[in-house]
Design an enzyme around this catalytic site. Sequence first.
Site, PDB file in Angstrom:
ATOM      1  N   ASP A   1       0.869  -1.175   0.000  1.00  0.00           N
ATOM      2  CA  ASP A   1       0.000   0.000   0.000  1.00  0.00           C
ATOM      3  C   ASP A   1       0.913   1.234   0.000  1.00  0.00           C
ATOM      4  O   ASP A   1       2.138   1.131   0.050  1.00  0.00           O
ATOM      5  CB  ASP A   1      -0.980  -0.017   1.195  1.00  0.00           C
ATOM      6  CG  ASP A   1      -2.206   0.864   0.901  1.00  0.00           C
ATOM      7  OD1 ASP A   1      -2.142   1.692  -0.033  1.00  0.00           O
ATOM      8  OD2 ASP A   1      -3.226   0.741   1.609  1.00  0.00           O
TER       9      ASP A   1
HETATM   10  C1  BGC Z   1      -5.009   3.301   0.154  1.00  0.00           C
HETATM   11  C2  BGC Z   1      -5.178   2.318  -0.960  1.00  0.00           C
HETATM   12  C3  BGC Z   1      -5.051   3.018  -2.278  1.00  0.00           C
HETATM   13  C4  BGC Z   1      -3.700   3.668  -2.338  1.00  0.00           C
HETATM   14  C5  BGC Z   1      -3.409   4.353  -3.656  1.00  0.00           C
HETATM   15  C6  BGC Z   1      -3.761   4.142  -0.006  1.00  0.00           C
HETATM   16  O1  BGC Z   1      -3.726   5.201   0.889  1.00  0.00           O
HETATM   17  O2  BGC Z   1      -4.995   2.624   1.393  1.00  0.00           O
HETATM   18  O3  BGC Z   1      -6.414   1.676  -0.844  1.00  0.00           O
HETATM   19  O4  BGC Z   1      -5.228   2.124  -3.335  1.00  0.00           O
HETATM   20  O5  BGC Z   1      -3.624   4.636  -1.319  1.00  0.00           O
HETATM   21  O6  BGC Z   1      -4.117   5.506  -3.792  1.00  0.00           O
END
Ligand code: BGC
Length: 735
Positions: free
Chosen positions: A266
């Site tokens: 993530d």
């Molecule tokens: C989130 C993800 C997301 C990623 C990219 C993160 O902060 O937890 O779900 O896909 O950002 O934007």
Amino acid sequence: MPVNVCQQLNNTKSLDKESYVSSLLSQMTLREKIGQMSQFNNDNEKLTASIKMGDVGSVINEVNFETINELQRIASQESRLGIPLLVGRDVIHGFNTIFPIPLGQAASWSTEIVESCATIAAIEAANNGVNWTFAPMIDISRDPRWGRIAESLGEDPYLCSVLGSAMVKGFQGENLSDSTSIAACAKHFAGYGASESGRDYNTTNIPENELRNVYLPPFKALADAGVSTFMASFSDLNGVPVTGNSWLLNDILREEWQYTGFVVSDWESITQLITHGFCADTESAAFEACQAGVDMEMASNTYAKNLPSLIQNNKVNIEQIDIMVSRILTLKFDLGLFENPYTRATPAVERLDSFHLDAAKQAATKSCVLLKNNIQTLPLSKTELTSLAVIGPLADDGYEQLGTWVFDAKPNQSITCLNAIKSHVGDSVEVKFSKGLATSRSHNQDGFIEATQLAHSADVAVLILGEEAILSGEAHCRSNIDLPGCQEQLINAIYETGTPIILVIMAGRPITLEKILPKVDAVLFAWHPGTMAGPAIADLLFGETSPSGKLPVTFPRSVGQIPLYYGQKNTGRPPCDATFVDINDIEVRAPQTSLGMTSTHLDTHFSPLFPFGFGLSYTQFEYENINISRHVITMGEFVEITATISNVGYFDAEEIVQLYIRDLVGSVTRPIKELKGFQRIFLPAGQSKSVLFKIHTDELAFYDRQMKRTTEPGLFNAWISSNSDTGLKTEFEVV
Ligand code: BGC
């Protein structure tokens, strides 16, 4: 210009996928391999130069198709090897056309709806050059305080598995290489929804048995459904943050499930291993994540900085890196990027496609859940009305009705409830509008005077309240899930006028409605319905069609009941009405033993306000004649359970018929109910239908004390019902 490696391979037409990927891999330098494992944000100032150097495998957040095509050109023509880019974006519930938030889509209990929303989102995203979305989010969500419940498919492992798989099918299409398909991502593996106190990014503690029986099944279902990628959660799982959790990512995902797609971290979750207190520095963070099996790093650059020395010092071996890079290259191959990395974009469309808008309306219509309807309040009849007061901060706001994760939306093309109601009634009904409050959070009650005056002089007041978009989503959690601001006071003020109130709620989570329920005549819960909120809600209010959504998540009476979900265990002292004691009925200085001694709170009833699976209709459905093909089933066989559902009202409508079971005795205690099937059926008024559920003994399996998935012989109850709290009951024995 010299022909690069990919161009050479492309000319070798006979190469199959494995040979293509391994030939390419054999010509890559270590730096180029680590490049494939690195995702850059689009605002990285070194992006173009880094792509040229082969340091970038993927770009996140770029959505301008001309820019994307240019980046793809640089990658495929100016880098040494010519490897195209994965272009990732959070396409969560639509791209330009916005569908209901995922929790709303889940309320449709319709694989067709969920799939079609994802199909259209993929068409629009792919048209802009995006080839990878970070969806679906299939975290089991049992805490409505958590802002990301909006992005989830609710509390139930079965519903989440079925709908999540449909979403993957919609995004990925028949074939990933189709120009309208994009790769999907099962996130956040795993347990993120159990963040303590519903506070985002918080610690999770989930015993292995609970993890396997509740949190992992949707991920297993999506792995089986061929989801291209997985995302490792930010969260700490039982002391080991998932991004560094080799047990989860290697032992379960790779070994047990034989998953062959790739795992992305993530956002900066590898560097966050340091903040978690799990790693001392970026070198150790890169090491732990890599060993755990995180194939691609999102946004941060610990891999680029540390993998070379980790490999040189024999801490990480190159064979492992090769496997990780192959997974990434394989997805690029499957997407057809080596053949054509460019978007087939027609320049960005200005007006949203009418077919997409119809689908958005259809999805919003089927997602709304009717929670209350005093006799004949709804549907409204335009011939019987002369004036209507539309009140509330969300009645005429094209942005707020969209909900969370709508970076690429076109809010100016949303149709609001006010506009849709006006065009629905035309000149026949006078529609007056007052916001009442500036926003859903406002405390300034100056607008109440106008709002109550309008309500006073109208036949009916339609209040459109809830949560504005910013109040749910990532890092947007609440400790109190009442209607925010002074909206309850607004309801009270309108109630004083005596005009009947229809309450429409748009929100990203369940709202605690117990106090206001007696003040309103009808409640339509619309979640954040998206671009076509207005037309969908107007159709429902005026009875063009009946509400048919059902709750994908339990609605508590108060936050103190959380976590509250239908699939709880029985406990040794289950609550019941016979022993329930309310705080107001306790005798002064009563002996302790007089309080029932069951698993309850004194200051609220133990039942939810609305159970999982609940939703009313404009008609009445009667459930009769439950029948089971046999009462004793041998392991490995099917049993068939049927019931007759009749539409005994006056309205043609759809009903979601649900099948629940209970395994009465288990080597590990079992939930008091488990959803095992559902069907959305259409029944014209006056008609009946026999609904059949076929269930195999394998579908009764759970993880036992040895963490083995097994169906244990014994007695089962089964219910066919309209929600999780009722139903026709039968029983059978597995031998
Ligand atoms: C989130 C993800 C997301 C990623 C990219 C993160 O902060 O937890 O779900 O896909 O950002 O934007």
